[in-house]
Design a protein around this motif. Structure first.
Motif, short mmCIF file in Angstrom:
data_model
loop_
_atom_site.label_atom_id
_atom_site.label_comp_id
_atom_site.label_asym_id
_atom_site.label_seq_id
_atom_site.Cartn_x
_atom_site.Cartn_y
_atom_site.Cartn_z
N THR A 217 -10.35 4.33 -3.03
CA THR A 217 -9.69 4.01 -4.33
C THR A 217 -8.81 5.18 -4.70
N ARG A 218 -9.09 6.56 -4.69
CA ARG A 218 -8.27 7.56 -5.01
C ARG A 218 -6.80 7.24 -4.22
N LEU A 219 -6.81 6.89 -2.94
CA LEU A 219 -5.58 6.72 -2.14
C LEU A 219 -4.78 5.47 -2.76
N ASP A 220 -5.37 4.32 -3.21
CA ASP A 220 -4.80 3.25 -3.78
C ASP A 220 -4.24 3.73 -5.13
N TYR A 221 -4.96 4.46 -6.03
CA TYR A 221 -4.39 4.82 -7.17
C TYR A 221 -3.07 5.79 -6.89
N LEU A 222 -3.25 6.65 -6.17
CA LEU A 222 -1.90 7.41 -6.06
C LEU A 222 -0.88 6.79 -5.21
N SER A 223 -1.01 6.14 -4.51
CA SER A 223 0.10 5.38 -3.58
C SER A 223 0.85 4.26 -4.61
N ALA A 224 -0.10 3.87 -5.68
CA ALA A 224 0.61 2.74 -6.42
C ALA A 224 1.69 3.23 -7.20
N ASP A 225 1.54 4.82 -7.36
CA ASP A 225 2.51 5.16 -8.12
C ASP A 225 2.66 6.58 -7.71
N PRO A 226 3.74 7.06 -6.76
CA PRO A 226 3.85 8.51 -6.23
C PRO A 226 3.91 9.54 -7.25
N LEU A 227 4.24 9.12 -8.61
CA LEU A 227 4.54 10.25 -9.53
C LEU A 227 3.08 10.89 -9.69
N ARG A 228 2.01 10.07 -9.63
CA ARG A 228 0.60 10.42 -9.94
C ARG A 228 0.20 11.48 -8.78
N ASN A 229 0.97 11.38 -7.47
CA ASN A 229 0.68 12.28 -6.57
C ASN A 229 1.33 13.71 -6.94
#
Length: 302
Positions: A217-229
């Motif tokens: 779930t965390r990976l999906d969240y980050l990869s959906a918008d790389p600026l989050r990472n």
């Protein structure tokens, strides 16, 4: 924890230092990961107590971020142990290439250390009287490794899997792939018959399926918008500085962030923020998350 076999002792630390795993068998002793440099004396004391007068034969690293290998130099000098590191990082360590090792880029410290052996995916070795397989765990770090004892179902995961997530996906910050690699590493872990996971940070846990679900779930969240990472990385690196220093004067923060190459680059190239704006944003983000507090003109750790 009952599923951790005798001879495997988890030295659980705070977030500045990684956990260390002390393995003591009838004929050998080993330590996986050595914590941060400023905690090296504490790490040495903990290891000596755990060894009970026995020598330490081998020190291994899951990966070469400063919070996992910062005690390497002191432990090798004090205990005379051999040191084994991921093979892909060996040339950088041999030359102590600070432009490619992560320490300078992240504004962290790590005393120079030597190594005696290398580890690569596919290796198998006996640590603490148990056989462990060495597995690749790219994503958080391209050359990170897992150590898995199939007979006992114990996985030493480093920063590839925590009970509630995983480490910052650093390759994505420098233009290298990382999201897919994290996903592949999670798939690899799911295919193991791991009954207990010893993470790089936090307590050992047995709900492996739950941890994997939260990580995906965390990976999906980050990869959906790389600026989050990218934002997460800035917050994590500033929090690390606070853990190390305790407090930072707000007036000094822009220059401090500008002096950290990775933070400066992420702020400028990915987030579009000059360091003054970036420092204000990062302070607000940490305070909002309850990870820091502003006391007059000072940002302090909480």
């Amino acid at each position: 924890m009952g599923l951790i076999p005798p001879g495997v002792r988890v030295l659980e630390r705070g977030w500045l230092s990684s956990n260390s795993v002390l393995l003591t068998g009838p004929d050998d002793t080993a330590l996986i990961d050595s914590g941060y440099a400023t905690h090296a004396d504490q790490t040495l004391a903990l290891v000596r107590t755990g060894l009970g007068g026995r020598p330490l034969d081998l020190l291994l690293n899951t990966h070469l971020h400063s919070d996992h290998c910062g005690g390497n130099a002191l432990l090798r000098a004090a205990l005379g142990c051999r040191v084994a590191i991921p093979a892909a990082d060996a040339p950088k360590v041999a030359a102590w290439d600070e432009d490619t090792l992560s320490f300078r880029a992240t504004g962290q410290q790590c005393p120079r250390f030597a190594f005696d052996a290398t580890l690569a995916p596919g290796d198998s070795l006996v640590l603490g009287g148990l056989r462990w397989d060495v597995l690749a765990a790219p994503g958080h770090d391209p050359h990170a490794l897992l150590f898995f004892c199939a007979a006992e179902g114990v996985l030493v995961a480093g920063d590839a899997l925590w009970e509630d997530g995983f480490g910052v996906i650093f390759p994505e910050l420098t233009g290298e792939p990382g999201f897919a690699e994290v996903g592949a590493t999670l798939d690899l872990i799911a295919g193991l018959d791991a009954r207990v996971v010893i993470p790089g940070h936090g307590a050992a846990f047995t709900d492996v399926a739950g941890a994997l679900a939260r990580a995906r779930t965390r990976l999906d969240y980050l990869s959906a918008d790389p600026l989050r990472n990218a934002r997460n990385a800035v917050k994590v690196l500033l929090k690390f500085l606070l853990l190390e220093r305790g407090e930072i004067a707000l007036a000094e923060l822009p220059a401090l962030l500008a002096s950290i190459p990775l933070v400066e680059r992420v702020g400028r190239e990915q987030l579009g923020m000059p360091t003054g704006e970036l420092s204000r944003w990062a302070v607000e983000a940490l305070v909002r998350a309850g990870a820091a507090a502003v006391d007059k003109d000072t940002l302090r750790d909480v």
